[in-house]
Scaffold this motif. Sequence first.
Motif, PDB file in Angstrom:
ATOM      1  N   THR A  79     103.786  30.572  38.777  1.00 14.90           N
ATOM      2  CA  THR A  79     104.559  30.911  37.550  1.00 14.90           C
ATOM      3  C   THR A  79     105.844  29.877  37.682  1.00 14.90           C
ATOM      4  O   THR A  79     106.355  29.565  36.468  1.00 14.90           O
ATOM      5  N   LEU A  80     106.350  29.873  38.600  1.00 13.86           N
ATOM      6  CA  LEU A  80     107.798  29.187  38.668  1.00 13.86           C
ATOM      7  C   LEU A  80     107.215  27.442  38.425  1.00 13.86           C
ATOM      8  O   LEU A  80     108.187  26.872  37.711  1.00 13.86           O
ATOM      9  N   GLU A  81     106.153  27.249  38.892  1.00 16.84           N
ATOM     10  CA  GLU A  81     105.814  25.748  38.597  1.00 16.84           C
ATOM     11  C   GLU A  81     105.394  25.617  36.963  1.00 16.84           C
ATOM     12  O   GLU A  81     105.834  24.556  36.411  1.00 16.84           O
ATOM     13  N   ASP A  82     104.965  26.400  36.327  1.00 15.00           N
ATOM     14  CA  ASP A  82     104.564  26.537  34.918  1.00 15.00           C
ATOM     15  C   ASP A  82     105.973  26.554  34.161  1.00 15.00           C
ATOM     16  O   ASP A  82     106.146  26.062  33.006  1.00 15.00           O
ATOM     17  N   GLU A  83     106.896  27.151  34.697  1.00 16.45           N
ATOM     18  CA  GLU A  83     108.159  27.184  34.153  1.00 16.45           C
ATOM     19  C   GLU A  83     109.038  25.813  34.388  1.00 16.45           C
ATOM     20  O   GLU A  83     110.181  25.775  33.957  1.00 16.45           O
ATOM     21  N   GLY A  84     108.440  25.008  35.310  1.00 17.84           N
ATOM     22  CA  GLY A  84     109.089  23.767  35.378  1.00 17.84           C
ATOM     23  C   GLY A  84     110.137  23.619  36.572  1.00 17.84           C
ATOM     24  O   GLY A  84     110.962  22.856  36.836  1.00 17.84           O
ATOM     25  N   LYS A  85     110.177  24.765  37.337  1.00 14.79           N
ATOM     26  CA  LYS A  85     111.174  24.980  38.316  1.00 14.79           C
ATOM     27  C   LYS A  85     110.931  24.402  39.908  1.00 14.79           C
ATOM     28  O   LYS A  85     111.693  24.212  40.404  1.00 14.79           O
ATOM     29  N   LEU A  86     109.668  24.197  39.910  1.00 12.85           N
ATOM     30  CA  LEU A  86     109.189  23.576  41.517  1.00 12.85           C
ATOM     31  C   LEU A  86     107.875  22.889  41.236  1.00 12.85           C
ATOM     32  O   LEU A  86     107.238  23.033  40.227  1.00 12.85           O
ATOM     33  N   THR A  87     107.460  22.279  42.313  1.00 15.48           N
ATOM     34  CA  THR A  87     106.002  21.730  42.069  1.00 15.48           C
ATOM     35  C   THR A  87     105.273  22.095  43.337  1.00 15.48           C
ATOM     36  O   THR A  87     105.908  22.283  44.526  1.00 15.48           O
ATOM     37  N   ARG A  88     104.022  22.645  43.126  1.00 20.14           N
ATOM     38  CA  ARG A  88     103.149  23.416  44.227  1.00 20.14           C
ATOM     39  C   ARG A  88     102.736  22.312  44.954  1.00 20.14           C
ATOM     40  O   ARG A  88     102.151  21.106  44.491  1.00 20.14           O
ATOM     41  N   VAL A  89     102.723  22.334  46.417  1.00 25.47           N
ATOM     42  CA  VAL A  89     101.995  21.374  47.197  1.00 25.47           C
ATOM     43  C   VAL A  89     101.142  22.236  48.279  1.00 25.47           C
ATOM     44  O   VAL A  89     101.196  23.492  48.080  1.00 25.47           O
ATOM     45  N   HIS A  90     100.351  21.554  48.740  1.00 25.38           N
ATOM     46  CA  HIS A  90      99.559  22.266  49.784  1.00 25.38           C
ATOM     47  C   HIS A  90     100.251  23.231  50.730  1.00 25.38           C
ATOM     48  O   HIS A  90     101.138  22.490  51.632  1.00 25.38           O
ATOM     49  N   GLY A  91      99.967  24.379  50.802  1.00 22.82           N
ATOM     50  CA  GLY A  91     100.617  25.227  51.836  1.00 22.82           C
ATOM     51  C   GLY A  91     101.953  25.743  51.454  1.00 22.82           C
ATOM     52  O   GLY A  91     102.673  26.360  51.834  1.00 22.82           O
ATOM     53  N   GLY A  92     102.591  25.340  50.357  1.00 26.56           N
ATOM     54  CA  GLY A  92     103.994  25.885  49.861  1.00 26.56           C
ATOM     55  C   GLY A  92     104.248  25.242  48.517  1.00 26.56           C
ATOM     56  O   GLY A  92     103.625  25.173  47.588  1.00 26.56           O
ATOM     57  N   ALA A  93     105.778  24.867  48.344  1.00 31.88           N
ATOM     58  CA  ALA A  93     106.211  24.307  47.278  1.00 31.88           C
ATOM     59  C   ALA A  93     107.201  23.144  47.443  1.00 31.88           C
ATOM     60  O   ALA A  93     108.069  23.410  48.660  1.00 31.88           O
ATOM     61  N   ARG A  94     107.697  22.416  46.488  1.00 26.86           N
ATOM     62  CA  ARG A  94     108.560  21.428  46.651  1.00 26.86           C
ATOM     63  C   ARG A  94     109.631  21.613  45.670  1.00 26.86           C
ATOM     64  O   ARG A  94     109.106  21.937  44.533  1.00 26.86           O
ATOM     65  N   ARG A  95     110.795  21.255  46.066  1.00 28.38           N
ATOM     66  CA  ARG A  95     111.827  21.378  44.971  1.00 28.38           C
ATOM     67  C   ARG A  95     111.356  20.355  43.715  1.00 28.38           C
ATOM     68  O   ARG A  95     110.927  19.416  43.964  1.00 28.38           O
ATOM     69  N   HIS A  96     111.760  20.766  42.596  1.00 23.61           N
ATOM     70  CA  HIS A  96     111.356  19.860  41.480  1.00 23.61           C
ATOM     71  C   HIS A  96     112.566  18.886  41.106  1.00 23.61           C
ATOM     72  O   HIS A  96     113.768  19.376  41.232  1.00 23.61           O
TER      73      HIS A  96
END
Length: 240
Positions: free
Chosen positions: A32-49
Motif C-alpha cells: 500500500t505504501l509503495e502504491d502511494e509512492g512513499k517507499l520502494t519494495r525490495v526482496h525481504g523488505g522496503a527501501r526509502r523512496h
Amino acid sequence: MEMLEKESLVKVTSLVDQLGASEATIRRDLSTLEDEGKLTRVHGGARRHYSLDNEKSLDEKLTQHIEEKEAIAKAAANLVQDKDIIYLDAGTTTLQMVPHLAGLDILVVTNGIEQAMALNALAIDTIMLGGNLKKNTRAVVGSQAFQQLANYHFNKVFMGINAIHPDFGMTTPDIEEANIKQEAISQGGQVYFLADSSKLDKMSFAKVADADTGIVITSELSPELKQQCSEQINLREVKG
C-alpha cells in the motif's frame, strides 16, 4: 515510515518483531505504501523512496552546515604540500579550503569563480578554466573547460559533490558539471570528495563517479549512517 527516516532499508522480519504484526499484514501494508509512492519494495523488505536533490544557489549553500564545512575544508587543506598541483572544484566547502592554503608554493586549477578570486587575493598561482559560467553556482562548465582539463594533470583533486550514496555513487544535479567533475577526476592522482553529513545517503540526477572512487572527507556520522555507507565508501570523518 519513521524507521525509514533513520535507515534507508528495513526488513520485513524486523518490522514483524518491532510492530507485533503478522508478516502477511506487513507485506500488504508495504504494498500500500509503495502504491502511494512513499517507499520502494525490495526482496525481504522496503527501501526509502529517494527524491532527487535540486541544485541550490551558491549563496544558499554558504549559509548551511558552516561549522562542518570549515572542519572538512581544514582537514582537506592539510593534505596539500608545497609543489603540489591541485584541482579545486567549485563549491562552498572547497572555497573554505582557500584560506588554509595561504603560504604554500602550489599551482591551483579551478572552475570556481569565487575560488579563483580568493586564491588570487592570497597570491597563489592559479589557472581559471574558461567556458560557460553557471549563474546559480558560479561554476565554469562546457566544452572549452572540458578540453582545457584534458591537457592538465594533478597530484590531488578536491571535489565538491551534491549527493553520495553507497549504491548510486557520487551524483550532482547538472550534467555539464558532472562532465567537468569526471574529467578532473580522471586527470588526478589522489581524489578527495568534500561532503558534510547531509550529503550522505542521498541521490541526485547525474552520476559523477562510483561510490568507491577516492576518499570522502566528511563530518561525524551517526552510527546508523556510518554502517550504511562505510562498506562501499572510503570515509574519513573529521570533528566539526
